[in-house]
Motif scaffolding. Structure first.
Motif, short mmCIF file in Angstrom:
data_model
loop_
_atom_site.label_atom_id
_atom_site.label_comp_id
_atom_site.label_asym_id
_atom_site.label_seq_id
_atom_site.Cartn_x
_atom_site.Cartn_y
_atom_site.Cartn_z
N ASP A 40 -56.59 48.31 -39.09
CA ASP A 40 -56.44 49.39 -38.26
C ASP A 40 -56.28 50.69 -39.07
O ASP A 40 -55.77 50.89 -40.06
N ASP A 41 -56.88 52.02 -38.35
CA ASP A 41 -57.35 53.02 -38.95
C ASP A 41 -56.13 54.11 -38.37
O ASP A 41 -56.39 54.28 -37.26
N PRO A 42 -55.50 54.60 -39.26
CA PRO A 42 -54.44 55.71 -38.62
C PRO A 42 -55.05 56.92 -38.19
O PRO A 42 -54.31 57.56 -37.22
N MET A 43 -56.21 56.96 -38.56
CA MET A 43 -57.05 58.27 -38.24
C MET A 43 -57.32 58.22 -36.59
O MET A 43 -57.23 59.21 -35.86
N THR A 44 -57.39 57.16 -36.05
CA THR A 44 -57.46 56.82 -34.53
C THR A 44 -56.15 57.39 -33.91
O THR A 44 -56.23 58.01 -32.82
N LEU A 45 -55.03 57.15 -34.46
CA LEU A 45 -53.96 57.63 -34.01
C LEU A 45 -53.90 59.51 -34.08
O LEU A 45 -53.41 59.96 -33.25
N ALA A 69 -48.70 49.37 -41.29
CA ALA A 69 -47.69 50.20 -40.48
C ALA A 69 -47.24 51.20 -41.36
O ALA A 69 -46.90 52.36 -40.68
N ILE A 70 -47.10 51.13 -42.71
CA ILE A 70 -46.64 52.13 -43.44
C ILE A 70 -47.74 53.45 -43.43
O ILE A 70 -47.31 54.44 -43.44
N ARG A 71 -48.95 52.95 -43.41
CA ARG A 71 -49.74 54.06 -43.28
C ARG A 71 -49.74 54.61 -42.08
O ARG A 71 -50.14 56.00 -41.87
N PHE A 72 -49.48 54.10 -40.90
CA PHE A 72 -49.30 54.63 -39.51
C PHE A 72 -48.15 55.61 -39.48
O PHE A 72 -47.89 56.70 -39.06
N GLY A 73 -46.96 55.15 -40.34
CA GLY A 73 -45.96 55.87 -40.33
C GLY A 73 -45.94 57.23 -41.12
O GLY A 73 -45.55 58.23 -40.84
N ARG A 74 -46.71 57.26 -42.20
CA ARG A 74 -47.21 58.10 -42.99
C ARG A 74 -48.11 59.29 -42.11
O ARG A 74 -47.93 60.49 -42.13
N ALA A 75 -48.90 58.73 -41.08
CA ALA A 75 -49.70 59.44 -40.35
C ALA A 75 -48.94 60.26 -39.41
O ALA A 75 -49.04 61.42 -38.99
N ALA A 96 -41.02 48.55 -37.45
CA ALA A 96 -39.90 49.22 -37.74
C ALA A 96 -40.34 50.41 -39.00
O ALA A 96 -39.76 51.59 -38.77
N PHE A 97 -41.20 49.90 -39.91
CA PHE A 97 -41.74 50.86 -40.79
C PHE A 97 -42.37 52.01 -40.31
O PHE A 97 -42.52 53.07 -40.67
N ALA A 98 -43.52 51.72 -39.24
CA ALA A 98 -44.09 52.69 -38.52
C ALA A 98 -43.15 53.91 -37.86
O ALA A 98 -43.33 54.97 -37.78
N PHE A 99 -42.16 52.93 -37.35
CA PHE A 99 -41.19 53.93 -36.32
C PHE A 99 -40.46 55.21 -37.08
O PHE A 99 -40.28 56.10 -36.84
N VAL A 100 -40.05 54.62 -38.47
CA VAL A 100 -39.28 55.60 -39.08
C VAL A 100 -40.33 56.69 -39.72
O VAL A 100 -39.62 57.73 -40.44
N GLY A 101 -41.59 56.90 -39.57
CA GLY A 101 -42.49 57.95 -40.03
C GLY A 101 -41.80 59.27 -39.08
O GLY A 101 -42.58 60.29 -39.53
#
Length: 184
Positions: A40-45, A69-75, A96-101
């Motif tokens: 999954d590419d966080p650039m789509t987000l 999930a961490i990549r999405f959190g960083r994005a 949970a890791f994406a959420f804490v971003g």
């Protein structure tokens, strides 16, 4: 080592989708839906967020790949976005890791579920590689949580819960571990 992270990924297709929400007048939300997959590419987000300009990001995800999930959190952090999680939507495991971003985070008690990370059975690996992978992943998660201002106690609790089970966080845990950020 990258092979081990890919091994934790499972299938090689994008599993994340986005749902736009219109709430109270002037309030917009963006829900990230589905299982986080390694590819999954966080650039789509980033594209979706930039086009829609939501006030917050929420999740409806049972988890998935921790690295993704961490990549999405960083994005999410790079977007300077807020995260909001309610119990009516699921955010468990890697979610949970994406959420804490989020730069500002609010979650209802019992809306974030955690458990230990597991390696995929898709790619066989010997014990030495498995141990090394777990050690590297643990270091990555601790560094990420620290970068996000969240206590590593979140990981400590996660590691105490079997990967076939789930434990939802209490209001006290979310407050004490800075999962919910203080309100202005």
């Amino acid at each position: 080592m990258l092979l081990a992270f890919v091994a934790m990924a499972g299938e090689g297709h994008a599993a994340i989708s986005y749902q736009r929400l219109d709430g109270a007048p002037g309030e917009r939300g963006l829900v990230i839906k589905g299982v986080f997959e390694f590819f999954d590419d966080p650039m789509t987000l980033v594209d979706e967020y930039t086009q829609y300009r939501p006030d917050y990001i929420s999740f409806d995800s049972p988890g998935g790949n921790v690295v993704a999930a961490i990549r999405f959190g960083r994005a999410i952090r790079a977007l300077n976005a807020k995260t909001l999680q309610i119990r009516a939507l699921e955010c468990a495991s890697a979610c949970a890791f994406a959420f804490v971003g989020g730069v500002e985070r609010f979650t209802e008690p019992g809306s974030i579920g955690v458990h230990s990370v597991s390696l995929s059975d898709d790619v066989p690996m010997d014990n030495k590689l498995a141990v090394s992978t777990v050690q590297v992943m643990t270091g990555e998660i601790i560094g990420y949580l620290t970068d996000m201002g969240v206590s590593p106690n979140l990981l400590q609790l996660s590691l105490s819960i079997d990967s076939t089970d789930i434990r939802y966080l209490t209001a006290a845990e979310m407050r004490n571990w800075n999962i919910n950020t203080p309100e202005d």
